[in-house]
Design an enzyme around this catalytic site. Sequence first.
Site, PDB file in Angstrom:
ATOM      1  N   ASP A   1       0.860  -1.176   0.000  1.00  0.00           N
ATOM      2  CA  ASP A   1       0.000   0.000   0.000  1.00  0.00           C
ATOM      3  C   ASP A   1       0.901   1.232   0.000  1.00  0.00           C
ATOM      4  O   ASP A   1       2.107   1.132   0.256  1.00  0.00           O
ATOM      5  CB  ASP A   1      -0.877  -0.038   1.253  1.00  0.00           C
ATOM      6  CG  ASP A   1      -1.798   1.163   1.357  1.00  0.00           C
ATOM      7  OD1 ASP A   1      -2.321   1.584   0.310  1.00  0.00           O
ATOM      8  OD2 ASP A   1      -1.972   1.685   2.466  1.00  0.00           O
TER       9      ASP A   1
ATOM     10  N   THR B   1      -0.289   4.919   1.154  1.00  0.00           N
ATOM     11  CA  THR B   1      -0.558   5.849   2.240  1.00  0.00           C
ATOM     12  C   THR B   1      -0.440   5.148   3.585  1.00  0.00           C
ATOM     13  O   THR B   1      -1.130   4.179   3.851  1.00  0.00           O
ATOM     14  CB  THR B   1      -1.969   6.440   2.089  1.00  0.00           C
ATOM     15  OG1 THR B   1      -2.094   7.021   0.793  1.00  0.00           O
ATOM     16  CG2 THR B   1      -2.223   7.494   3.141  1.00  0.00           C
TER      17      THR B   1
ATOM     18  N   PHE C   1     -11.869  22.649  -7.674  1.00  0.00           N
ATOM     19  CA  PHE C   1     -10.959  21.658  -8.245  1.00  0.00           C
ATOM     20  C   PHE C   1     -11.755  20.429  -8.700  1.00  0.00           C
ATOM     21  O   PHE C   1     -12.739  20.046  -8.087  1.00  0.00           O
ATOM     22  CB  PHE C   1      -9.947  21.250  -7.155  1.00  0.00           C
ATOM     23  CG  PHE C   1      -9.099  20.060  -7.522  1.00  0.00           C
ATOM     24  CD1 PHE C   1      -7.873  20.237  -8.149  1.00  0.00           C
ATOM     25  CD2 PHE C   1      -9.508  18.777  -7.223  1.00  0.00           C
ATOM     26  CE1 PHE C   1      -7.090  19.153  -8.470  1.00  0.00           C
ATOM     27  CE2 PHE C   1      -8.734  17.683  -7.542  1.00  0.00           C
ATOM     28  CZ  PHE C   1      -7.521  17.868  -8.170  1.00  0.00           C
TER      29      PHE C   1
ATOM     30  N   ASP D   1      -5.029   5.804  -4.072  1.00  0.00           N
ATOM     31  CA  ASP D   1      -4.770   7.185  -4.481  1.00  0.00           C
ATOM     32  C   ASP D   1      -4.845   7.344  -5.986  1.00  0.00           C
ATOM     33  O   ASP D   1      -4.750   6.372  -6.736  1.00  0.00           O
ATOM     34  CB  ASP D   1      -3.389   7.632  -3.990  1.00  0.00           C
ATOM     35  CG  ASP D   1      -3.469   8.271  -2.616  1.00  0.00           C
ATOM     36  OD1 ASP D   1      -4.589   8.421  -2.119  1.00  0.00           O
ATOM     37  OD2 ASP D   1      -2.420   8.597  -2.052  1.00  0.00           O
TER      38      ASP D   1
ATOM     39  N   ASN E   1      -8.576  -1.520   4.203  1.00  0.00           N
ATOM     40  CA  ASN E   1      -8.633  -1.743   2.755  1.00  0.00           C
ATOM     41  C   ASN E   1      -7.489  -2.611   2.263  1.00  0.00           C
ATOM     42  O   ASN E   1      -7.463  -3.007   1.102  1.00  0.00           O
ATOM     43  CB  ASN E   1      -8.643  -0.404   2.010  1.00  0.00           C
ATOM     44  CG  ASN E   1      -7.454   0.462   2.365  1.00  0.00           C
ATOM     45  OD1 ASN E   1      -6.762   0.228   3.351  1.00  0.00           O
ATOM     46  ND2 ASN E   1      -7.195   1.468   1.563  1.00  0.00           N
ATOM     47  N   ASP E   2      -6.532  -2.905   3.129  1.00  0.00           N
ATOM     48  CA  ASP E   2      -5.416  -3.786   2.748  1.00  0.00           C
ATOM     49  C   ASP E   2      -5.607  -5.217   3.254  1.00  0.00           C
ATOM     50  O   ASP E   2      -4.790  -6.086   2.954  1.00  0.00           O
ATOM     51  CB  ASP E   2      -4.096  -3.239   3.312  1.00  0.00           C
ATOM     52  CG  ASP E   2      -3.813  -1.826   2.854  1.00  0.00           C
ATOM     53  OD1 ASP E   2      -3.995  -1.563   1.652  1.00  0.00           O
ATOM     54  OD2 ASP E   2      -3.420  -0.987   3.685  1.00  0.00           O
TER      55      ASP E   2
END
Length: 1193
Positions: free
Chosen positions: A392, A394, A538, A677, A819-820
């Site tokens: 991963d 982050t 943005f 990401d 999430n991992d």
Amino acid sequence: MFCSKKKSLELERIVKANDCEYNEKFQYADNRIHTSKYNILTFLPINLFEQFQRVANAYFLFLLILQLIPEISSLTWFTTIVPLVLVITMTAVKDATDDYFRHKSDNQVNNRQSEVLIDGKLQNEKWMNVKVGDIIKLENNQFVAADLLLLSSSEPHGLCYIETAELDGETNLKVRHALSVTSELGTDISRLAKFDGIVVCEAPNNKLDKFMGVLSWNDSKHSLDNKKIILRGCVLRNTSWCFGMVIFAGPDTKLMQNSGKTKFKRTSIDRLMNTLVLWIFGFLVCLGIILGTGNSIWESQVGDQFRMFLFWNEREKNPVFSGFLTFWSYIIILNTVVPISLYVSVEVIRLGHSYFINWDRKMYYSGKATPAEARTTTLNEELGQIEYVFSDKTGTLTQNIMTFKKCSINGRIYAGEVHDDLAQKTDITKKKEPVDFPVNLRVDRTFEFFDHHLMECIKLGDPKVHEFLRLLALCHTVMSEENSAGQLVYQVQSPDEGALVTAARNFGFIFKSRTPETITIEELGTRVTYQLLAFLDFNNIRKRMSVIVRNPEGQIKLYSKGADTILFEKLHPSNEDLLTFTSDHISEFAGEGLRTLAIAYRDLDDKYFKEWHKMLEDANAATDERDERIAGLYEEIERDLMLLGATAVEDKLQEGVIETITSLSLANIKIWVLTGDKQETAINIGYACNMLTDDMNDVFIIAGNTAVEVREELRKAKENLFGQNRSFSNGHAVFEKKQQLELDSVVEETVTGDYALIINGHSLAHALESDVKNDLLELACMCKTVVCCRVTPLQKAQVVELVKKHRNAVTLAIGDGANDVGMIKSAHIGVGISGQEGLQAVLASDYSFAQFRYLQRLLLVHGRWSYFRMCKFLCYFFYKNFAFTLVHFWFGFFCGFSAQTVYDQWFITLFNIVYTSLPVLAMGIFDQDVSDQNSMDYPQLYKPGQLNLLFNKRKFFICMAHGIYTSSALFFIPYGAFYSVAGEDGQHIADYQSFAVTMATSLVIVVSVQIALDTSYWTVINHVFIWGSIATYFSILFIMHSNGIFGIFPDQFSFVGNARHSLTQKCVWLVILLTTVASVMPVVAFRYLKVDLFPTLSDQIRQWQKAQKKARPLQSRRPQTRRSSSRKSGYAFAHQEGYGELITSGKNMRAKNPPPTSGLEKTLYNSTSWIENLCKKTTDTVSGFSQDKTVKL
């Protein structure tokens, strides 16, 4: 019914608030979690069933049954049952202990307290008693008990802030908001108790970023999405209180759904051992057939002559039946080739290796007092065979900390390197004092900047520098408030923005506050309020954000920041010279792995702006092509910009990440980054880690939106990689696995140069389809670096499974968030980062530590040593037991194939348990070929494990041949020497008992000398165990052959006086010496020649270690700054779309006085707003910010 009793068939969920009876008919799971495997009743049957699935345990149980049959057993049953019960008991105790800690962890979580609305009152209730449909009150800094629908909160318009570190490892705040109809409930308990809305939503699933449902209440329906849901594992932040309705509880929550089922992991050596056990059993069957057939022949030709003396009839001793019984007898006798003590020793060695990992001070992180932890004891040697690492980004590679490092203003760099007037570069970082910012409450003391020239320019009033910093203080979405201590506190949605606003603040341009219409900043001590006229938000397509403000002098200015590749196209032609300088600076920043943004502004005419703003209002009111018209107006006004410069922010890597990745690459370990990401951020980190470099031959980017596009992009990438002449296999081609692996290995060897592959999540979804995944895998495995962006937790697991299944490679996954968990459980080895606040990855992992850099030591030292030790242990153990056991085979030809054991029965029982167990354990636990420092300094030493060179089928057959040779020497040398020899006293010494003692003594000495030759690293323990085992043998031998023990147990110890008689004969010792020399010398000669003529890298380093008392310190590797003439953007901006509307609408701002409720306000509140627009747009995953969620002044 909408959902069946079986959870697997639940298609949708229907939940009614405050109605237990209604919800109970659906039999939804309660909030109790179970991560344990057993309970008191199921432990024994389930654990025994699991243990006897191991081939060896079933094999020994079968042998035990045979030994209970007196007609065929030459050995007593206790020789097998004692070690079998010992192994099963040890394993059961270990499993029970592990499960006890799971129960303990479950109870801690299940007994947490939460406030639940019961019978119209808030009551404290344990988490495990919370049910679907309950309404829960949460307070600031409290963990969320279940997946909740947010009803109301203390913040304006039902907003609340949450931290999702437990889910994804990110510590920056995220916003959730309640429906307007439920936010009006506020904190009114009576109204909340009467709330009876019905939610119809999706069935439980593991998608953390998606939710679909509908709330029906008061005859109206309201759509629900992920922004209305607070997931279990989140923490409420900066929000005094909120109320939520339980939608999913316990195992149905998305957190637990991502945890998945714990897979039973086994090492490749375990799988090989199962195969070898079957082979050995087949080998024993062959030996048994040979000896059984020999017995039948012997009985028919020779045995007949003895029957009259033994008073046997012909029917009582049939030769064929005798051979059949002899076959089973020899199966029992020869079973010690694979003694059960082998499995006891393997478990002890693995346990020792696990403790070494736990005790390693070099893997202890003092920052959070976190040691490394081996959470499993069965996978250590596989750490020495890793080929692919899936990481991963982050929280694993990065610290979630953004730091303002450099900037370019008006063509001049400020920070690490300064250009003087002669365009000479002067390194100012050498022992340079940081800038001493004015001491006041507005300065962040943690911020450091080393270029004093920037402060001088500010003091001198450089208009460009002032405008640059003014833009940083105005163009952002940061919120500010004062805490109880009077300190200004920032709430940042994006860590990039936090770094930029903090930098501006320290340089004297302090963002103070905002309203929907104004922004107030303090410029060098002067308070200035700007009128906010428009906010151009943005998004991923625009890659920029702008604000239009009116300053106190009445001038209208547009301030913009964004990707240089986009913003440079919007510049006025007069910026050409400055553009050249700034472009070079940005390329330089990007070369250092920094995240860059270009900064520009524009002066606007009042009349032009009014016309433009009128068109913008018309576009906002339009129903057709609204987004396209707004985007066009944004494009129109964001032109003819004047360039100010660029910023460079460091997404701070964890300490040692670059060195670790470099070292693992030298060890031939391929590292794939799988991150949620966006692409720019992931690429930027790839360059920062030196996984991506400008020296690479090519970087392939796969971004197709359809399967056809993805297939075409993969085809073109393969053509570039392999050349036009290569014939490609399409996705439909089917190969035999072995042929495919051989082809892949050949192709991999022919590819020259370094390549990288970057693929997006939507493209990966198509690439993982059956007809494309072979192309994807072939291309990815040829690349040095693979980066998968915007991937879901499920896709992470799918990528790992793809490599596991089709490459037959040992994989490791490392991450820090829920999430991992999928990929951690899918990989052969799962590693959790325990230094962050999220614990889900750690709980699902096999190993955990606090920093990514410890992975280098885990693999290159502990993993390599564990593999090396286990392989040496197995080689020696099989050699030792073939030498020990096959003597019976040779003896069978000289004892009438009678299944007579050649050794004393007690020697057979004690050989593997007492005489030879400790020396081999000492070697398996403590041995090392090179030191830990040399293991780190020479990563190439890791490759033998990847190639599985130290223990494989070939090595097994070599050990088997070595054992057979030694067994023949042990038998035939004493047999030949004693054939017609008399002792020194003139008596015959060629009796069975003297022969047995001589062979047993020779065997103990030979295997002890052999393990002394095999030991590379001597400790006191090795010396005590090896020479102590020989001493123990002689002590026990003389005791068991003594008159005293014979007098007590005459039936059990029949070799009375034999040891004293035999071992006082010189010829016996000469025979033992000859046997030892004949057994050992060929091995010594072979190893000497091999090391001298064909030394391995390990041999060379070991010789160097012996020659050097002190190893040379390795020169520290410095990450080299890449310089490239090619233009490369370092743009990466972790920002979420929709915050512009959030600010200009004022929804997230606390009102000092409650506004009056009017019909107009309600109309505006329920109309199409920023919330609905935000719900429609695809949001970006925001990279983490591992500082405090607020930036304190």
